[in-house]
Design an enzyme around this catalytic site. Structure first.
Site, mmCIF file in Angstrom:
data_model
loop_
_atom_site.group_PDB
_atom_site.id
_atom_site.type_symbol
_atom_site.label_atom_id
_atom_site.label_comp_id
_atom_site.label_asym_id
_atom_site.label_seq_id
_atom_site.Cartn_x
_atom_site.Cartn_y
_atom_site.Cartn_z
ATOM 1 N N ASN A 65 -3.640 -10.388 7.234
ATOM 2 C CA ASN A 65 -3.605 -10.116 5.806
ATOM 3 C C ASN A 65 -4.618 -9.060 5.355
ATOM 4 O OD1 ASN A 65 -3.398 -10.840 2.789
ATOM 5 N ND2 ASN A 65 -5.500 -11.388 3.278
ATOM 6 N N TYR A 110 -2.301 4.656 2.800
ATOM 7 C CA TYR A 110 -1.854 3.264 2.646
ATOM 8 C C TYR A 110 -0.402 3.114 3.090
ATOM 9 C CZ TYR A 110 -1.379 -1.354 0.456
ATOM 10 O OH TYR A 110 -1.167 -2.692 0.235
ATOM 11 N N THR A 160 -4.486 -9.207 -7.738
ATOM 12 C CA THR A 160 -5.673 -9.311 -6.890
ATOM 13 C C THR A 160 -6.688 -8.233 -7.261
ATOM 14 O OG1 THR A 160 -4.745 -7.794 -5.253
ATOM 15 C CG2 THR A 160 -4.255 -10.152 -4.976
#
Length: 238
Positions: free
Chosen positions: A78, A144, A178
């Protein structure tokens, strides 16, 4: 059931760890920082951006000892970072290397060690936490996007290896509320032109709760369907 979760100290990783504990798993969490709110987790303080430290820890045998005797074992990769954001030319060698190490190298190294340590396991599963950004390009997110696409391809290739009792999938969990999302919203629009879309998701309450998303991911990892497709998106699963 024994499970290993990277980046368990906050956000989605914390949600995953809580969901695994609720399902009776023995959980090892690997992150730079601990989480005192997860007393049931066996925490390993480790910087996944430091390949030498990761290698030394694996050589020490703690992961293999934790997994010894497990009939069912799970690895959930993760941990990840979104920086550097912006086009090439200003990303910087250090930040690029760190992001590739955390997002890709650590996941592949841990997968290799996990597979070796669970050779006699009756059921073992590896889940990479991927992203829609690994499947659709975004201006400013070349790093990313590339690292998440690498996880997707790794899962596809390992699935073809046909290793005994191993299921693997790279799973996009959706857009979650988040600290990473807050970091994205703080980015300059010149570096990330799609920022307004992410601002709107927060404004409209469209971001998933990390606990709910973690539970949904764990449900899928434990489901009989897991591994049928090496690349999956939780938003597409009924």
């Amino acid at each position: 059931m024994k499970a290993i979760v990277t980046g368990h100290s906050r956000g989605l990783g914390e949600g995953i760890a809580r969901a695994l504990l609720a399902r009776g798993a023995e959980v090892m969490g690997i992150a730079r920082h601990g989480n005192p709110g997860l007393p049931g987790v066996r925490e390993v303080a480790l910087d996944l951006g430091d390949p030498a430290a990761l290698s030394a820890w694996l050589d020490g045998g703690e992961l293999a000892a934790f997994l010894a005797g497990a009939e069912r074992a799970i690895l959930i990769n993760n941990a990840g970072v979104v920086q550097p954001v912006g086009p090439p030319g200003g990303q910087g060698a250090g930040r690029l290397a760190l992001a590739v190490t955390v997002n890709v190298t650590a996941a592949l190294v841990l997968t290799d060690a996990f597979v070796a340590a669970t050779a006699g396991c009756a059921g073992r599963r590896v889940a990479h936490v991927s992203s829609g950004a690994g499947r659709a390009p975004y201006s400013g997110w070349s790093l990313y996007c590339a690292t998440k696409a690498a996880l997707d391809m790794h899962a596809r290739a390992v699935a073809l290896d046909g290793l005994p009792n191993l299921s693997i999938a790279s799973v996009a969990p959706g857009v979650i509320d988040t600290a990473m999302q807050a970091e994205i919203r703080a980015t300059a629009q010149t570096d990330f032109p799609a920022i307004e879309r992410f601002m709107a998701l927060k404004r409209d309450g469209a971001l998933a709760d990390p606990g709910d998303a973690g539970a949904a991911l764990v449900d899928y990892v434990l489901d009989a369907r897991f591994g049928n497709a090496p690349v999956a998106d939780l938003r597409d699963l009924g």
